[in-house]
Scaffold this active site. Structure first.
Site, PDB file in Angstrom:
ATOM      1  CD  GLN A  82      -0.521  -7.570  -3.798  1.00 53.86           C
ATOM      2  OE1 GLN A  82      -0.981  -8.315  -2.930  1.00 53.86           O
ATOM      3  NE2 GLN A  82      -1.278  -6.773  -4.512  1.00 53.86           N
ATOM      4  N   GLY A  83       4.514  -6.811  -3.456  1.00 59.40           N
ATOM      5  CA  GLY A  83       5.079  -5.699  -2.679  1.00 59.40           C
ATOM      6  C   GLY A  83       4.380  -4.395  -3.010  1.00 59.40           C
TER       7      GLY A  83
ATOM      8  CD  GLU B 209      -5.356  -8.329  -4.449  1.00 56.33           C
ATOM      9  OE1 GLU B 209      -4.983  -7.262  -4.961  1.00 56.33           O
ATOM     10  OE2 GLU B 209      -5.190  -8.602  -3.253  1.00 56.33           O
TER      11      GLU B 209
ATOM     12  CB  SER C  65     -10.322  -2.365   4.105  1.00 57.05           C
ATOM     13  OG  SER C  65     -10.863  -1.102   3.761  1.00 57.05           O
ATOM     14  CG  ASN C  66     -15.089  -6.110   3.846  1.00 58.43           C
ATOM     15  OD1 ASN C  66     -14.159  -6.481   3.110  1.00 58.43           O
ATOM     16  ND2 ASN C  66     -15.964  -6.958   4.345  1.00 58.43           N
TER      17      ASN C  66
HETATM   18  C1  LIG Z   1      -3.159 -10.810   6.375  1.00 60.32           C
HETATM   19  C2  LIG Z   1      -2.827  -9.729   5.414  1.00 60.32           C
HETATM   20  C3  LIG Z   1      -2.127 -10.015   4.252  1.00 60.32           C
HETATM   21  C4  LIG Z   1      -1.764  -9.010   3.379  1.00 60.32           C
HETATM   22  N1  LIG Z   1      -0.972  -9.320   2.286  1.00 60.32           N
HETATM   23  C5  LIG Z   1      -0.495  -8.318   1.502  1.00 60.32           C
HETATM   24  C6  LIG Z   1       0.448  -8.606   0.463  1.00 60.32           C
HETATM   25  O1  LIG Z   1       0.831  -9.762   0.229  1.00 60.32           O
HETATM   26  N2  LIG Z   1       0.954  -7.580  -0.244  1.00 60.32           N
HETATM   27  C7  LIG Z   1       0.556  -6.288  -0.038  1.00 60.32           C
HETATM   28  O2  LIG Z   1       1.024  -5.406  -0.743  1.00 60.32           O
HETATM   29  N3  LIG Z   1      -0.327  -5.981   0.950  1.00 60.32           N
HETATM   30  C8  LIG Z   1      -0.851  -6.966   1.718  1.00 60.32           C
HETATM   31  N4  LIG Z   1      -1.738  -6.677   2.735  1.00 60.32           N
HETATM   32  C9  LIG Z   1      -2.030  -5.277   3.027  1.00 60.32           C
HETATM   33  C10 LIG Z   1      -3.474  -4.862   2.749  1.00 60.32           C
HETATM   34  O3  LIG Z   1      -3.658  -4.666   1.390  1.00 60.32           O
HETATM   35  C11 LIG Z   1      -3.714  -3.596   3.589  1.00 60.32           C
HETATM   36  O4  LIG Z   1      -3.694  -3.990   4.961  1.00 60.32           O
HETATM   37  C12 LIG Z   1      -5.034  -2.936   3.255  1.00 60.32           C
HETATM   38  O5  LIG Z   1      -4.983  -2.363   1.984  1.00 60.32           O
HETATM   39  C13 LIG Z   1      -5.392  -1.840   4.298  1.00 60.32           C
HETATM   40  O6  LIG Z   1      -4.337  -0.957   4.446  1.00 60.32           O
HETATM   41  P1  LIG Z   1      -3.750  -0.578   5.896  1.00 60.32           P
HETATM   42  O7  LIG Z   1      -3.506  -1.848   6.631  1.00 60.32           O
HETATM   43  O8  LIG Z   1      -2.605   0.347   5.702  1.00 60.32           O
HETATM   44  O9  LIG Z   1      -4.924   0.145   6.622  1.00 60.32           O
HETATM   45  P2  LIG Z   1      -5.391   1.664   6.411  1.00 60.32           P
HETATM   46  O10 LIG Z   1      -5.435   1.972   4.938  1.00 60.32           O
HETATM   47  O11 LIG Z   1      -4.575   2.551   7.273  1.00 60.32           O
HETATM   48  O12 LIG Z   1      -6.874   1.602   6.939  1.00 60.32           O
HETATM   49  C14 LIG Z   1      -7.172   1.601   8.351  1.00 60.32           C
HETATM   50  C15 LIG Z   1      -8.705   1.566   8.488  1.00 60.32           C
HETATM   51  O13 LIG Z   1      -9.279   2.755   7.894  1.00 60.32           O
HETATM   52  C16 LIG Z   1     -10.240   2.395   6.906  1.00 60.32           C
HETATM   53  N5  LIG Z   1     -10.143   3.317   5.750  1.00 60.32           N
HETATM   54  C17 LIG Z   1      -9.024   3.737   5.135  1.00 60.32           C
HETATM   55  N6  LIG Z   1      -9.331   4.574   4.109  1.00 60.32           N
HETATM   56  C18 LIG Z   1     -10.687   4.673   4.086  1.00 60.32           C
HETATM   57  C19 LIG Z   1     -11.621   5.370   3.252  1.00 60.32           C
HETATM   58  N7  LIG Z   1     -11.203   6.121   2.238  1.00 60.32           N
HETATM   59  N8  LIG Z   1     -12.948   5.233   3.524  1.00 60.32           N
HETATM   60  C20 LIG Z   1     -13.381   4.451   4.562  1.00 60.32           C
HETATM   61  N9  LIG Z   1     -12.541   3.775   5.396  1.00 60.32           N
HETATM   62  C21 LIG Z   1     -11.221   3.875   5.162  1.00 60.32           C
HETATM   63  C22 LIG Z   1      -9.842   0.986   6.456  1.00 60.32           C
HETATM   64  O14 LIG Z   1     -10.931   0.266   5.917  1.00 60.32           O
HETATM   65  C23 LIG Z   1      -9.347   0.388   7.771  1.00 60.32           C
HETATM   66  O15 LIG Z   1     -10.435  -0.075   8.518  1.00 60.32           O
HETATM   67  C24 LIG Z   1      -2.156  -7.668   3.626  1.00 60.32           C
HETATM   68  C25 LIG Z   1      -2.903  -7.380   4.782  1.00 60.32           C
HETATM   69  C26 LIG Z   1      -3.239  -8.382   5.664  1.00 60.32           C
HETATM   70  C27 LIG Z   1      -4.005  -8.025   6.897  1.00 60.32           C
END
Ligand SMILES: Cc1cc2nc3c(=O)[nH]c(=O)nc-3n(C[C@H](O)[C@H](O)[C@H](O)COP(=O)(O)OP(=O)(O)OC[C@H]3O[C@@H](n4cnc5c(N)ncnc54)[C@H](O)[C@@H]3O)c2cc1C
Length: 388
Positions: A126-127, A244, A373-374
């Protein structure tokens, strides 16, 4: 709403359990039950066994080679598979790109890609996420420029789970940089062997190579690898994310790992007595078990509603939050069972390897982040369930 299984559903559970008992290769079962991670070979082998039985795609309609099971049967299957020590089926093909192709794909795309998913001939990844676009996915900047009969794609994807094994990746790309951010996105399919694709590992806290960075440098794809219409990608992405999040509570998985925690607590002695007899530890196990039972009942409510309405809706956000929190608490119990021994490290070649209980605990920090995220799930509940 009826929270009991019907006699037919109980009979179905028996059939699944018998199959799991006889068909599961012992080496796969032992790997999973000892808390080790399933590798590529385990996952592909198990998927092929399920496919041969006709159970390769339990969430698909019969028309495309699926079982046609309703959400309750899918839940029973998932639970029995987890309890039997089965590796999780890879979701990227079965639960993500397949429902998208069935709804938005051309006939040619359906016939080309769908049959190769349950048979484990194609491994998908998934990209979606990028260094600057995670929760704010619509802010993605990987761009696709149309040049006669091709798109030329450049940008970077990140956190791409198991991309090191993938044959194909589905990507969200920006096709109209002038449009409002949600309106300029398209959904494309890309062959991982294409010129210009580079996969670089990201090593997680537990030392595992599970996720990657994927660099796309002027990668060319034919126009028939666009799914749906150009700039329809955001609608497609939202549809995909709903799928998903099905089976997100992980009831079977949580039950299996709780059983492992209890087994360890009976085996391990503290002050000359099994840890399971320590009232403080036993109380914490009971608390988690009660929460898991409550989660199971909530999951049944959501499933019953989904069977009637056809879609699980925003209540899945609640299952994601509670399921991931319970899973992390169980990993803490397992870590504590091992005590100081969980801190041991071994040098294997040039790599450090952790005690399996520590690796499991560290690896599970991810479950409150991925799949939305939660914090984001709480936002969805506030808006769409509580209507705040
Ligand atoms: C082990 C792992 C596997 C993954 N696999 C895939 C994959 O195969 N393909 C893919 O596309 N992605 C994948 N992901 C990515 C995942 O979907 C993202 O990490 C996730 O959506 C969070 O985005 P971010 O890491 O950029 O954090 P950010 O979006 O930068 O968030 C950082 C923090 O801020 C909080 N936050 C952000 N916005 C808000 C808001 N509006 N309100 C309250 N809190 C907020 C978040 O909850 C988090 O705690 C994976 C991630 C992990 C850790």
């Amino acid at each position: 709403m009826d929270l009991n299984f019907t006699p037919e559903e109980e009979a179905f559970r028996g059939e699944v359990r018998d199959f799991m008992r006889t068909a599961m290769p012992p080496d796969i079962r032992e790997t999973i039950e000892s808390g080790e991670r399933a590798d590529r070979d385990h996952m592909v082998r198990w998927q092929k066994i399920l496919h041969a039985k006709g159970w390769g795609a339990t969430n698909w309609p019969k028309e495309w080679g699926g079982t046609g099971w309703d959400p309750i049967r899918q839940h029973i299957f998932e639970e029995e598979a987890a309890l039997a020590g089965a590796p999780r089926q890879l979701p990227f093909g079965l639960r993500m790109v397949a429902p998208v192709l069935m709804k938005f794909g051309s006939d040619a795309q359906k016939h080309r890609f769908l049959p190769r998913i349950p048979s484990a001939e194609d491994w998908w990844c998934q990209g979606f996420s990028e260094p600057g676009a995670g929760s704010d996915l619509a802010g993605l900047s990987t761009k696709a420029v149309r040049k006669s009969d091709r798109y030329v794609i450049s940008g970077q994807k990140t956190w791409t789970t198991l991309a090191q094994y993938a044959d194909w990746i589905f990507c969200l790309v920006r096709t109209d940089p002038e449009a409002k951010k949600q309106e300029g996105i398209s959904f494309v399919l890309l062959d991982m062997k294409s010129k210009g694709v580079t996969v670089r590992p990201i090593i997680l806290l537990d030392g595992a190579h599970e996720v990657n960075e994927v660099f796309l440098d002027d990668v060319e794809i034919p126009l028939d690898q666009l799914v749906g219409a150009e700039n329809q990608g955001w609608t497609i992405a939202k549809y995909l994310l709903e799928h998903e999040r099905s089976n997100i509570a992980g009831i079977g998985l949580n039950k299996r790992e709780l059983a492992r925690a209890k087994r360890l607590a009976r085996e391990i002695k503290r002050n000359g007595k099994p840890l399971a007899d320590d009232p403080l530890f036993a109380a914490r196990v009971a608390e988690v078990e009660i929460d898991l039972m409550a989660l199971e009942i909530t999951n049944m409510r959501v499933l019953a509603a989904a069977t009637k309405r056809g879609s699980p809706g925003p209540m899945t956000s609640m299952l994601k939050i509670k399921g991931s929190e319970v899973f992390q608490r169980i990993s803490e119990l397992i870590l504590e069972c091992r005590g100081a021994a969980a801190l041991s490290c071994k040098l294997e070649g040039s790599k450090w390897s952790l005690a399996p209980e520590a690796a499991f605990y560290l690896n599970l920090r991810k479950v409150t982040i991925y799949g939305g995220s939660n914090e984001i799930q709480r936002g969805i509940i506030a808006k769409h369930v509580l209507e705040l």
